[in-house]
Structures are given as structure tokens and as C-alpha cells.
Design an enzyme around this catalytic site. Structure first.
Site, mmCIF file in Angstrom:
data_model
loop_
_atom_site.group_PDB
_atom_site.id
_atom_site.type_symbol
_atom_site.label_atom_id
_atom_site.label_comp_id
_atom_site.label_asym_id
_atom_site.label_seq_id
_atom_site.Cartn_x
_atom_site.Cartn_y
_atom_site.Cartn_z
ATOM 1 N N LEU A 163 0.824 -1.221 0.000
ATOM 2 C CA LEU A 163 0.000 0.000 0.000
ATOM 3 C C LEU A 163 0.853 1.264 0.000
ATOM 4 O O LEU A 163 0.355 2.351 0.302
ATOM 5 C CB LEU A 163 -0.987 0.001 1.183
ATOM 6 C CG LEU A 163 -1.924 -1.217 1.211
ATOM 7 C CD1 LEU A 163 -2.829 -1.178 2.439
ATOM 8 C CD2 LEU A 163 -2.769 -1.286 -0.059
ATOM 9 N N ASN B 54 13.877 -1.849 -5.069
ATOM 10 C CA ASN B 54 12.475 -2.289 -5.083
ATOM 11 C C ASN B 54 12.112 -3.057 -6.356
ATOM 12 O O ASN B 54 11.309 -3.983 -6.308
ATOM 13 C CB ASN B 54 11.529 -1.091 -4.923
ATOM 14 C CG ASN B 54 10.141 -1.551 -4.493
ATOM 15 O OD1 ASN B 54 10.002 -2.381 -3.603
ATOM 16 N ND2 ASN B 54 9.119 -1.033 -5.139
ATOM 17 N N TYR C 40 14.777 3.468 -14.195
ATOM 18 C CA TYR C 40 13.513 2.713 -14.221
ATOM 19 C C TYR C 40 13.527 1.682 -15.356
ATOM 20 O O TYR C 40 13.272 0.495 -15.150
ATOM 21 C CB TYR C 40 12.324 3.673 -14.381
ATOM 22 C CG TYR C 40 11.038 2.956 -14.712
ATOM 23 C CD1 TYR C 40 10.445 2.096 -13.796
ATOM 24 C CD2 TYR C 40 10.433 3.110 -15.968
ATOM 25 C CE1 TYR C 40 9.274 1.407 -14.118
ATOM 26 C CE2 TYR C 40 9.264 2.431 -16.288
ATOM 27 C CZ TYR C 40 8.684 1.584 -15.359
ATOM 28 O OH TYR C 40 7.543 0.894 -15.681
ATOM 29 N N LYS D 135 13.763 -2.701 -15.187
ATOM 30 C CA LYS D 135 12.873 -3.674 -15.818
ATOM 31 C C LYS D 135 13.657 -4.608 -16.751
ATOM 32 O O LYS D 135 13.396 -5.806 -16.831
ATOM 33 C CB LYS D 135 11.771 -2.948 -16.586
ATOM 34 C CG LYS D 135 10.826 -2.152 -15.692
ATOM 35 C CD LYS D 135 9.947 -3.078 -14.873
ATOM 36 C CE LYS D 135 8.953 -2.331 -14.029
ATOM 37 N NZ LYS D 135 7.994 -3.215 -13.365
ATOM 38 N N PHE E 295 2.945 -0.522 -23.321
ATOM 39 C CA PHE E 295 3.138 0.853 -23.773
ATOM 40 C C PHE E 295 2.377 1.739 -22.778
ATOM 41 O O PHE E 295 2.389 1.440 -21.591
ATOM 42 C CB PHE E 295 2.778 0.960 -25.259
ATOM 43 C CG PHE E 295 3.913 0.386 -26.100
ATOM 44 C CD1 PHE E 295 4.228 -0.977 -26.021
ATOM 45 C CD2 PHE E 295 4.722 1.199 -26.870
ATOM 46 C CE1 PHE E 295 5.328 -1.513 -26.702
ATOM 47 C CE2 PHE E 295 5.806 0.669 -27.571
ATOM 48 C CZ PHE E 295 6.107 -0.675 -27.485
ATOM 49 N N HIS F 188 0.864 10.611 -15.637
ATOM 50 C CA HIS F 188 0.402 10.134 -16.946
ATOM 51 C C HIS F 188 -0.459 11.193 -17.627
ATOM 52 O O HIS F 188 -1.208 11.923 -16.971
ATOM 53 C CB HIS F 188 -0.356 8.819 -16.781
ATOM 54 C CG HIS F 188 0.515 7.707 -16.274
ATOM 55 N ND1 HIS F 188 0.101 6.747 -15.397
ATOM 56 C CD2 HIS F 188 1.817 7.433 -16.531
ATOM 57 C CE1 HIS F 188 1.097 5.916 -15.140
ATOM 58 N NE2 HIS F 188 2.150 6.312 -15.815
ATOM 59 N N LEU F 189 -0.353 11.239 -18.954
ATOM 60 C CA LEU F 189 -0.952 12.351 -19.694
ATOM 61 C C LEU F 189 -2.460 12.472 -19.485
ATOM 62 O O LEU F 189 -2.969 13.541 -19.165
ATOM 63 C CB LEU F 189 -0.626 12.205 -21.190
ATOM 64 C CG LEU F 189 -1.259 13.264 -22.094
ATOM 65 C CD1 LEU F 189 -0.743 14.661 -21.744
ATOM 66 C CD2 LEU F 189 -0.984 12.957 -23.576
ATOM 67 N N PHE G 237 5.660 18.954 -22.803
ATOM 68 C CA PHE G 237 7.124 19.065 -22.910
ATOM 69 C C PHE G 237 7.575 18.916 -24.364
ATOM 70 O O PHE G 237 7.778 17.805 -24.830
ATOM 71 C CB PHE G 237 7.798 18.015 -22.022
ATOM 72 C CG PHE G 237 7.508 18.202 -20.558
ATOM 73 C CD1 PHE G 237 8.122 19.229 -19.849
ATOM 74 C CD2 PHE G 237 6.620 17.373 -19.899
ATOM 75 C CE1 PHE G 237 7.855 19.411 -18.497
ATOM 76 C CE2 PHE G 237 6.355 17.543 -18.549
ATOM 77 C CZ PHE G 237 6.967 18.572 -17.847
HETATM 78 N N1 LIG Z 1 1.241 2.579 -15.892
HETATM 79 C C1 LIG Z 1 1.919 2.381 -17.038
HETATM 80 O O1 LIG Z 1 1.682 3.056 -18.045
HETATM 81 C C2 LIG Z 1 2.982 1.306 -17.111
HETATM 82 C C3 LIG Z 1 3.665 1.115 -18.330
HETATM 83 C C4 LIG Z 1 4.613 0.114 -18.406
HETATM 84 C C5 LIG Z 1 4.876 -0.695 -17.300
HETATM 85 N N2 LIG Z 1 4.228 -0.467 -16.124
HETATM 86 C C6 LIG Z 1 4.528 -1.342 -14.982
HETATM 87 O O2 LIG Z 1 3.307 -1.944 -14.565
HETATM 88 C C7 LIG Z 1 3.321 -2.151 -13.163
HETATM 89 C C8 LIG Z 1 2.067 -1.564 -12.559
HETATM 90 O O3 LIG Z 1 2.005 -0.172 -12.856
HETATM 91 P P1 LIG Z 1 0.879 0.741 -12.182
HETATM 92 O O4 LIG Z 1 0.747 1.962 -13.023
HETATM 93 O O5 LIG Z 1 -0.298 -0.097 -11.899
HETATM 94 O O6 LIG Z 1 1.612 1.140 -10.816
HETATM 95 P P2 LIG Z 1 0.970 1.399 -9.369
HETATM 96 O O7 LIG Z 1 1.972 2.206 -8.617
HETATM 97 O O8 LIG Z 1 -0.421 1.904 -9.497
HETATM 98 O O9 LIG Z 1 0.910 -0.076 -8.737
HETATM 99 C C9 LIG Z 1 2.045 -0.712 -8.180
HETATM 100 C C10 LIG Z 1 1.614 -1.285 -6.841
HETATM 101 O O10 LIG Z 1 2.717 -2.024 -6.284
HETATM 102 C C11 LIG Z 1 2.778 -1.755 -4.896
HETATM 103 N N3 LIG Z 1 4.170 -1.993 -4.489
HETATM 104 C C12 LIG Z 1 5.289 -1.369 -4.929
HETATM 105 N N4 LIG Z 1 6.370 -1.891 -4.345
HETATM 106 C C13 LIG Z 1 5.950 -2.873 -3.519
HETATM 107 C C14 LIG Z 1 6.594 -3.783 -2.651
HETATM 108 N N5 LIG Z 1 7.932 -3.786 -2.514
HETATM 109 N N6 LIG Z 1 5.854 -4.666 -1.944
HETATM 110 C C15 LIG Z 1 4.502 -4.694 -2.088
HETATM 111 N N7 LIG Z 1 3.830 -3.853 -2.891
HETATM 112 C C16 LIG Z 1 4.541 -2.943 -3.604
HETATM 113 C C17 LIG Z 1 2.326 -0.328 -4.736
HETATM 114 O O11 LIG Z 1 1.812 -0.051 -3.447
HETATM 115 C C18 LIG Z 1 1.234 -0.222 -5.821
HETATM 116 O O12 LIG Z 1 -0.052 -0.532 -5.313
HETATM 117 C C19 LIG Z 1 4.607 -1.554 -12.644
HETATM 118 O O13 LIG Z 1 5.543 -2.605 -12.494
HETATM 119 C C20 LIG Z 1 5.044 -0.614 -13.756
HETATM 120 O O14 LIG Z 1 6.432 -0.470 -13.802
HETATM 121 C C21 LIG Z 1 3.282 0.509 -16.006
#
Ligand SMILES: NC(=O)c1ccc[n+]([C@@H]2O[C@H](COP(=O)([O-])OP(=O)(O)OC[C@H]3O[C@@H](n4cnc5c(N)ncnc54)[C@H](O)[C@@H]3O)[C@@H](O)[C@H]2O)c1
Length: 335
Positions: free
Chosen positions: A33, A93, A142, A146, A171, A191-192, A210
Site C-alpha cells: 500500500l 524495489n 527505471y 525492468k 506501452f 500520466h498524460l 514538454f
Molecule cells: N502505468 C503504465 O503506463 C505502465 C507502463 C509500463 C509498465 N508499467 C509497470 O506496470 C506495473 C504496474 O504499474 P501501475 O501503473 O499499476 O503502478 P501502481 O503504482 O499503481 O501499482 C504498483 C503497486 O505495487 C505496490 N508496491 C510497490 N512496491 C511494492 C513492494 N515492494 N511490496 C509490495 N507492494 C509494492 C504499490 O503499493 C502499488 O499498489 C509496474 O511494475 C510498472 O512499472 C506501467
């Protein structure tokens, strides 16, 4: 299947958990959380283990107690700027914690893993649309975090043929559950689409764009906006497709790019209001254009994005934001 959704209280994890439950799978959310929302568990009616993944004893006990057979790993930090300012936080992390998850899975005999990778592993690509074989040269810690996990996964599979994994390179995730039950609630929001909708509602100042001098038809960056419910469907398909010893690397995008100005125009059509905008300088590290070649996901997963109209995608986010201007804070939290 019995699926542990790590990061399931966040944006993409919550939408995927909902899809999994709707398809009849047993779902357990696992989230510290730090960036997610307890209210998600209440909305979904799923168990939530509120603990950090680095708490290996709790993770192992959860995997065993719920007899988990798939881990979907969304949990990570995902701000490019923050990763540049605090790379150790990100490598810790996003990489070290993931290695701990894989070790706990091995100990508990859990062999199927679906990983949230990203188009950020491609950096600034030489050509678009981007195929999975394109060179991966991330331009931020970042993106590197990954790509490092992708490497770890390849090597782990080579040593343990009973393991299998999918690395799904998303994406730009966007939109909200079509029925308005789940949404996007990041703090800060970068995010946009949600950012410009917040600007429309006066919840933040003007949106800064930007760069207007990119070599694109209207001078602004081009991105591939893929609806979060489509991403969720791809996760379910990948989980079902994986067999022992297999790995999958798939782009998840629509295959079409839209410029920032095109998204702004769509948002003005959807909301019927002007988006307050300030045009600024380019930001270091932003690629000119990123959009997927989604052919492999179609061939291997039978998946393609259903939501292709930016107006409809923005409308789903607009409905959520109008109903939840303070995000999940308006939903009664669990005790
Ligand atoms: N949102 C995007 O456009 C996008 C694009 C490409 C990749 N991603 C990847 O998708 C995944 C989800 O993205 P999102 O936008 O839903 O992010 P988000 O931040 O909404 O969700 C990530 C969740 O992981 C939890 N978390 C983080 N570290 C933790 C830990 N050590 N232990 C337990 N919980 C932990 C956070 O509390 C959060 O609820 C991420 O790995 C992100 O890198 C997202």
C-alpha cells in the site's frame, strides 16, 4: 488458477485482478500500500495481504496458505524522474525485491510468473513500430530496472526448466474500468490522460506539454495508449498460455501512435471543455515516438487491443475522475 497479484492494489494490478476473478480464478492481492489503495480489495471483494514483498516470511506463508500457482508481479516503482534521482531505491524495489519473490516462489514450488515490463526498456528506438527484437537501450534507471529483471528471468529459466514466465512490455497504460468501479489514482499523477483531466477539473494547474518541436507531424511526442482492461485481458491470456520451460516476451500496445496534441483535442471533445495547457521545452530522455508492433501478442496470445478509439478511452477515465476527484480517498477504507 490460484493467482497472487503482487501490486494488486495499484492501477493495472487491480484491473487485472478483477478480470481474473471474473474469469473464475482465485485471486489474492499482495501489496504494501505504499502506492496502492486498500479500497481496491473492498471493491473487488478479494483478500489482501498488506505487506512488503521483501517480507519473505509473509510472502512464503501466503504462497503456501493459498496454494498459489501463478504470481503476477505488478509491484514496482514506476516514475522515470524519481528513478533518476533515486536509482538505488529503484534497483532495490524493482530488481532486488523481484529476485526475492522468485526465490520465495522456488521455495514454495510456484512456477508460473507474469511480469510487468515496459516499452521503456527500448529507450529511444531506431524505428517504429517497435518489435520485440528491437535493441533494448533504456535511458533511465527505471527502464534499466525492468530490463535487468528480464535478464534475471531468462537466466533463472535456463537453470530451472519447470519455471515459466511472460514478460509483458506495456506501452502507455490508460483508461479506467468501463463500469466506473476501478480507476487510476497515482500521487503524483504523471500520466498524460489523468493529468489533463485533473487540469480540466481544476484539481491541478495547467498541463505542461514538454516540447513542440519534435520531428512529428504536429511537433509533439507520439505514444501508444493501451486501455488498462486490454492489458488485463493479455495477462489472463499469457497465464493460460504458459507451459513449463516456456518464456514469452510480448509488446502490449495498440499498434497506433497518437501525439500529445491529438490526445488534447480528443479530451476537449470528450469533456466539452478546454484543457488548460502551457507549452514548455523538451524534457531530457523523452523519446520522439513509441508505438508497438503488436503482432507477436496476437500470434502467441490471441490478444489484440479492443479499445482503439482515444475518445472512448478518455471517456472511461473522465467518468472515473468526475465520480472520484480525490481518487480512492472517497471510497470508505477497510478497517
Ligand atoms: N502505468 C503504465 O503506463 C505502465 C507502463 C509500463 C509498465 N508499467 C509497470 O506496470 C506495473 C504496474 O504499474 P501501475 O501503473 O499499476 O503502478 P501502481 O503504482 O499503481 O501499482 C504498483 C503497486 O505495487 C505496490 N508496491 C510497490 N512496491 C511494492 C513492494 N515492494 N511490496 C509490495 N507492494 C509494492 C504499490 O503499493 C502499488 O499498489 C509496474 O511494475 C510498472 O512499472 C506501467
Amino acid at each position: 488458477m490460484r493467482v497472487l497479484v503482487a501490486g494488486g492494489a495499484g492501477y493495472i494490478g487491480s484491473h487485472t485482478a478483477r478480470r481474473l476473478a471474473a474469469a473464475g480464478h482465485d485471486v489474492v492481492l499482495y501489496d504494501d500500500l505504499s502506492r496502492g489503495h486498500r479500497a481496491v480489495a473492498e471493491i473487488l471483494g478479494t483478500p489482501l495481504v498488506a505487506a512488503p514483498l521483501a517480507d519473505r516470511a509473509t510472502l512464503l506463508a501466503t504462497l503456501r496458505e493459498h496454494r498459489i500457482d501463478t504470481v503476477m508481479h505488478f509491484a514496482a516503482y514506476a516514475y522515470v524522474g524519481e528513478s533518476t534521482a533515486s536509482p538505488l531505491l529503484y534497483y532495490d524495489n524493482n530488481v532486488a525485491t523481484t529476485i526475492g519473490v522468485l526465490r520465495s516462489m522456488q521455495e514454495a514450488g510456484v512456477r508460473r510468473f507474469v511480469f510487468s515490463s515496459t516499452c521503456a526498456t527500448y529507450g529511444d528506438p531506431e524505428r517504429v513500430p517497435i518489435t520485440e527484437d528491437a535493441p533494448q537501450h533504456p535511458v533511465s534507471p527505471y527502464g534499466w530496472s525492468k530490463l535487468m529483471v528480464e535478464r534475471v528471468l531468462r537466466d533463472h529459466l535456463a537453470s530451472d526448466p519447470s519455471f515459466c514466465f511472460a514478460a509483458l512490455r506495456y506501452f502507455n497504460a490508460c483508461g479506467c474500468a468501463m463500469d466506473g468501479s476501478l480507476g487510476e489514482d497515482h500521487d503524483p499523477e504523471t500520466h498524460l490522460i489523468p493529468s489533463l483531466l485533473q487540469a480540466v477539473l481544476g484539481l491541478r494547474g495547467e498541463l505542461v506539454v514538454f516540447g513542440t518541436d519534435y520531428p512529428t507531424p504536429d511537433g509533439t511526442n507520439i505514444r501508444d495508449y493501451v486501455h488498462v482492461d486490454d492489458l488485463a485481458d493479455a495477462h489472463v491470456a499469457a497465464m493460460l498460455r504458459l507451459a513449463p520451460g516456456e518464456s514469452l516476451f510480448c509488446n502490449l500496445g495498440t499498434g497506433r501512435g497518437f501525439s500529445v496534441r491529438e490526445i488534447l483535442a480528443a479530451a476537449e471533445r470528450v469533456t466539452g471543455r478546454p484543457v488548460p495547457v502551457r507549452y514548455g521545452e523538451r524534457r531530457a530522455g523523452d523519446a520522439v515516438a513509441l508505438f508497438a508492433d503488436p503482432a507477436r501478442a496476437k500470434a502467441l496470445l490471441g490478444w489484440e487491443a479492443k479499445h482503439r478509439d482515444p475518445d472512448a478511452i478518455i471517456a472511461s477515465a473522465w467518468r472515473w475522475m468526475q465520480a472520484h476527484p480525490n481518487g480512492y480517498a472517497r471510497v470508505r477504507p477497510l478497517r
